[in-house]
Design a protein around this motif. Structure first.
Motif, short mmCIF file in Angstrom:
data_model
loop_
_atom_site.label_atom_id
_atom_site.label_comp_id
_atom_site.label_asym_id
_atom_site.label_seq_id
_atom_site.Cartn_x
_atom_site.Cartn_y
_atom_site.Cartn_z
N GLY A 34 46.87 76.38 94.50
CA GLY A 34 46.77 76.68 93.07
C GLY A 34 47.21 75.54 92.19
O GLY A 34 46.96 75.55 90.97
N GLU A 35 47.84 74.54 92.75
CA GLU A 35 48.34 73.41 91.96
C GLU A 35 47.16 72.58 91.45
O GLU A 35 46.21 72.29 92.18
CB GLU A 35 49.24 72.54 92.83
CG GLU A 35 50.05 71.52 92.05
CD GLU A 35 51.14 70.89 92.92
OE1 GLU A 35 51.94 70.15 92.36
OE2 GLU A 35 51.17 71.15 94.13
N GLU A 36 47.22 72.19 90.19
CA GLU A 36 46.16 71.38 89.60
C GLU A 36 46.33 69.92 89.99
O GLU A 36 47.45 69.42 90.06
CB GLU A 36 46.14 71.53 88.08
CG GLU A 36 45.75 72.93 87.62
CD GLU A 36 45.51 72.98 86.12
OE1 GLU A 36 45.64 71.94 85.46
OE2 GLU A 36 45.19 74.07 85.63
N VAL A 37 45.18 69.27 90.24
CA VAL A 37 45.19 67.88 90.67
C VAL A 37 44.14 67.10 89.89
O VAL A 37 43.28 67.69 89.22
CB VAL A 37 44.92 67.76 92.19
CG1 VAL A 37 46.00 68.46 93.00
CG2 VAL A 37 43.53 68.29 92.54
N ILE A 38 44.21 65.77 90.00
CA ILE A 38 43.21 64.88 89.41
C ILE A 38 42.59 64.07 90.53
O ILE A 38 43.30 63.43 91.31
CB ILE A 38 43.83 63.96 88.36
CG1 ILE A 38 44.47 64.78 87.23
CG2 ILE A 38 42.79 63.00 87.80
CD1 ILE A 38 45.21 63.93 86.22
N VAL A 39 41.26 64.11 90.64
CA VAL A 39 40.52 63.39 91.67
C VAL A 39 39.99 62.11 91.05
O VAL A 39 39.24 62.15 90.07
CB VAL A 39 39.37 64.24 92.23
CG1 VAL A 39 38.63 63.48 93.33
CG2 VAL A 39 39.90 65.57 92.75
N CYS A 40 40.36 60.95 91.61
CA CYS A 40 40.00 59.65 91.02
C CYS A 40 39.20 58.81 92.01
O CYS A 40 39.70 58.44 93.08
CB CYS A 40 41.26 58.87 90.61
SG CYS A 40 42.26 59.69 89.37
N THR A 41 37.95 58.53 91.64
CA THR A 41 37.14 57.58 92.40
C THR A 41 37.14 56.26 91.64
O THR A 41 37.83 56.11 90.63
CB THR A 41 35.70 58.10 92.57
OG1 THR A 41 35.10 58.24 91.27
CG2 THR A 41 35.69 59.45 93.27
N ASN A 42 36.36 55.29 92.12
CA ASN A 42 36.34 53.97 91.48
C ASN A 42 35.83 54.03 90.05
O ASN A 42 36.30 53.30 89.18
CB ASN A 42 35.49 52.99 92.29
CG ASN A 42 36.13 52.64 93.61
OD1 ASN A 42 37.35 52.75 93.75
ND2 ASN A 42 35.33 52.23 94.58
N ASP A 43 34.85 54.89 89.79
CA ASP A 43 34.22 54.90 88.47
C ASP A 43 34.22 56.28 87.81
O ASP A 43 33.50 56.51 86.85
CB ASP A 43 32.78 54.40 88.57
CG ASP A 43 31.97 55.17 89.61
OD1 ASP A 43 32.53 56.10 90.22
OD2 ASP A 43 30.80 54.84 89.80
N ASN A 44 35.03 57.19 88.32
CA ASN A 44 35.03 58.52 87.75
C ASN A 44 36.31 59.24 88.12
O ASN A 44 36.96 58.91 89.11
CB ASN A 44 33.82 59.31 88.27
CG ASN A 44 33.66 60.65 87.59
OD1 ASN A 44 34.00 60.80 86.41
ND2 ASN A 44 33.17 61.63 88.31
N GLU A 45 36.70 60.22 87.30
CA GLU A 45 37.80 61.09 87.66
C GLU A 45 37.55 62.47 87.05
O GLU A 45 36.92 62.59 86.00
CB GLU A 45 39.14 60.52 87.22
CG GLU A 45 39.38 60.43 85.74
CD GLU A 45 40.79 59.91 85.43
OE1 GLU A 45 41.49 60.57 84.64
OE2 GLU A 45 41.17 58.85 85.96
#
Length: 772
Positions: free
Chosen positions: A582-593
């Motif tokens: 349930g924890e919120e996260v941020i997904v970060c690629t090279n050119d997007n998040e």
């Protein structure tokens, strides 16, 4: 002896020519040897002996017990004793090719059948033998082609060119090189010379990319060596190929090993197919100047002889064998049409209006960029070529309150536009537009031309960071298409040659393909609203600071992920931070998040509520698929997520009841199927072979797909190892009366500890039992 007398006369003439003295000596000696050897032999007898030895060579080539050294020696002997013409030399070279072809297929088959059982040394030796045999095949087939003369060209050229194409295809398929292109062009050249259906079909087999039985798209092993599927379709197949399914008959360690293998396989496939620009299986990854133009024909029956010797139009495609990732405008592709490659996207445009389409696209994007950056006025002036169209300057729809509302993909730009000029004419030499921007300036992330144009990149930086107020740029259709007049002339000649080949009625004088190649040039000027007049403006540096401030601790940097049936994509890695479902996260690629949340944590094939730093775990994240993450993607905690004890309890209950929530959304037919599953596992929690047959009949009766039936089964019977199954049976026995006394609780606790099952996992198992 007439033939020998003529040869001797020719030799004497060469011998007497001072410029050919050495050649004359060699030929004279050669013919003298033949005369001495066959002195007194009639011409008919000589030809009969020659043909007899040729027949011996053919028999040796077709023999089940084949000796390549003997066969090569036999051919050399035939050359020494009987080869008197270019045709004879061609025939000898062809038979040497056939000899090495036998060696190639023999070694290739041995390697295919025994490869897994061979030592590394033997594998290497076989690999080298196969490559050497193929190289010798190419050497001798090229020698045969060189010895062709006018008298036997038409009879042999299809056979020889097709043979060379086949050998080049092998190099392209085995070593993943780009010899496929030359192979196809050779076969296209050969096809018109086919003497019968067998030769025709053999040549077509070296042209087509549809070389896999029961598959109606091109594959990289044939044709030009390209993929005929779309990237999404190919990745879906790869996902299914590497899908992991828990095997109850295997140990936990064996399942973990298999899951690791599946994760590595899928991760590498996704990386190669979606991100590796050196992967030439994708047509759009090939050098732009090679694929800049393509020509289409209706089908394989219309492609024979249709190739461009100048290489200006390198690729000719049947309509049903086009690369899978490229697109066309509505109504295309059409046969016998020249297409031009979009320089920035995998799209092909009919060349007749490609230059203008690209020019208009860039101008349209520029003007949209200006509006996003807060333009108050855009002025366009035609310097040469096509007049200005108001639709190109902005994309708009009519607003009943007056003016136009500008629409764009990444978000609306609020404001009104007014235009000066003749309202009855849509094409002008000059067009002025005014705007009243309300939204703070920003850079849309879906632009193409701006990313490749240094001048526009500089404009964006100066506008957002320096408050630039005015900007002017000239745009030319020659600049957007990157074509010189010399290149246009060469392509035009190549195109007309191709058209003359495919259509007997083609007329260059009436063809309009090259009718719109004159330059169009516009000058675009823009004025911007000052940044300090936007109440909600935030500079790029401040935006980056705020974005970085949202990121908490790094949870994991993705190194591999797998697809688990019924669960989706599971990221497998060592956790760098404690996490909760349930924890919120941020997904970060090279050119997007993008934002996401943790929907599941898998450890030891158990669904847990939390994981700790240092755990080797699998993470299931909301919205994460195999196409929006890759190796190197970083997953961060989202700052500001704090949980009180009550909130943790609620969240824990929600996550442990995840299967229950999923099952609550079942259709009536799916609910009936679930009840049948529960009935089958009632005794020992296991679906037997007889149960499986029974459930298959029920699945068909209820009209469920195999994949959906598997999902329901996995929700009802989640990853349970032997210890967990034992705990499930104990729980059902002790609670069969329907009462959970303190003593029963203590007995269950003792059983849980003896089986080394966590409290969280025990609660999941108990909840599963209560669902039955």
């Amino acid at each position: 002896m007439g033939i020998l007398k003529n040869l001797l006369k020719t030799a004497n003439e060469l011998y007497n020519a001072s410029s050919n003295q050495q050649l004359g000596e060699y030929v004279g000696d050669k013919i003298s040897n033949i005369v001495n050897k066959y002195d007194g032999t009639t011409e008919e007898e000589f030809e009969a002996q020659k043909e007899q030895m040729l027949e011996q060579i053919r028999e040796e080539l077709n023999s089940d017990i084949f000796d390549d050294e003997y066969c090569l020696a036999l051919i050399d002997r035939w050359v020494d004793e009987y080869a008197l013409s270019e045709y004879d030399q061609m025939l000898a070279s062809f038979y040497k090719y056939r000899t090495w072809e036998n060696v190639f297929y023999s070694a290739f088959e041995e390697r295919r059948q025994k490869y897994q059982d061979l030592s590394d040394e033997k594998r290497k030796a076989l690999d080298e033998k196969v490559e050497e045999a193929n190289a010798q095949c190419l050497k001798w087939i090229e020698a045969a082609i060189d010895h062709l003369d006018e008298d036997n060209f038409d009879f042999w050229i299809c056979t020889l060119l097709t043979a060379k194409a086949e050998r080049l295809h092998w190099i392209g398929g085995y070593n993943r090189k780009n010899e496929h292109v030359e192979a196809v062009r050779l076969a296209i050249r050969a096809l018109p010379f086919a003497l019968d259906e067998n030769e025709k079909e053999r040549a077509k087999a070296s042209i087509t990319g549809k070389v896999v039985r029961d598959v109606d798209f091109v594959v990289r092993m044939g044709g030009y060596g390209i993929n005929g599927e779309t990237p999404n379709a190919l990745i879906q197949r790869r996902k299914e190929d590497w899908a992991f399914k828990y095997d109850e008959k295997s140990s936990r360690e064996e399942n973990e090993e298999m899951m690791e293998l599946c994760a590595m396989g899928l991760s590498e496939e996704v990386e190669r197919e979606l991100y590796d620009k050196n992967n030439l299986d994708w047509f759009s990854n090939r050098p732009y100047h090679d694929r800049q133009f393509i020509f289409t024909v209706r089908d394989l029956d219309h492609i024979g002889g249709c190739y461009d010797e100048t290489d200006n139009i390198k690729y000719v495609f049947p309509l049903d064998e086009l690369p899978g990732e490229i697109t066309f405008p509505v109504g295309h592709p059409l046969p016998n049409t020249l297409y031009y490659a979009h320089p920035l996207r995998p799209m092909y445009l009919p060349f007749e209006n490609a230059q203008l389409i690209l020019f208009y696209e860039k101008v349209h994007e520029m003007c949209r960029l200006f509006q996003c950056l807060g333009a108050t006025q855009i002025n366009a002036r035609c310097l040469k070529g096509n007049k200005i169209s108001q639709e190109i300057i902005t994309s708009s729809d009519f607003n009943v309150s007056g003016g136009y509302k500008v629409i764009n993909v990444s978000g609306g730009i609020n404001g009104k536009r007014t235009m000066s000029g003749n309202s009855e004419s849509r094409d002008e030499m000059q067009l002025n537009q005014s705007f009243s921007p309300q939204k703070a300036p920003y850079y849309p992330d879906d632009l193409l031309w701006a990313k490749e144009d240094p001048e526009l990149r500089s404009l964006i930086q100066q506008r957002l960071e320096g408050g630039l107020l005015e900007f002017t740029k000239k745009v030319s259709s020659y600049e957007t298409s990157n074509l010189s007049q010399n290149q246009l002339n060469d392509v035009k000649a190549a195109f007309q040659s191709l058209m003359n080949n495919v259509s007997a009625n083609y007329s260059a004088s009436s063809d309009t393909t090259f009718s719109q190649t004159t330059e169009t040039e516009w000058e675009i000027s823009v004025q911007f609203k000052p940044l300090d007049e936007f109440s909600d403006y935030v500079s790029p540096k401040e935006l980056k600071t705020k974005a970085d401030a949202r990121k908490g601790d790094l949870i994991v940097e993705v190194s591999k992920f797998c697809y688990v049936e019924g669960r989706g994509i599971v990221i497998l890695d060592t956790l760098h931070a404690d996490v909760k479902v349930g924890e919120e996260v941020i997904v970060c690629t090279n050119d997007n998040e993008f934002d996401s949340s943790i929907e599941g944590i898998v450890m030891f094939f158990k669904m847990l509520d939390r994981g700790e730093s240092g755990d080797d775990a699998g993470l299931i994240l909301r919205g994460v698929t195999e196409t929006n993450i890759r190796c190197g993607t970083k997953i961060y905690k989202k700052r500001g997520d704090t949980f009180s004890d009550d909130e943790e309890t609620v969240q824990k209950n929600e996550s442990t009841q995840q299967s229950c929530v999923e099952l609550c959304s079942l259709t009536p037919e799916e609910e009936k199927y679930r009840e049948e599953i529960l009935f089958c596992i009632e005794d020992n929690g296991v679906i037997t072979d007889d149960d499986r047959k029974y459930l298959e009949r029920k699945r068909k009766k209820f009209g469920l797909s195999e994949s959906r039936a598997k999902e329901i089964e996995q929700q009802v019977v989640p990853f349970l190892n032997e210890d967990e199954k034992e705990y499930l049976e104990t729980f059902k026995e002790l609670t069969s009366s329907g009462t959970l006394t303190d003593r029963v609780k203590r007995l269950l606790e003792r059983e849980r500890e003896s089986l080394h099952i966590s409290k969280e996992r025990a609660e999941e198992i108990e909840r599963l039992a209560s669902m039955e």
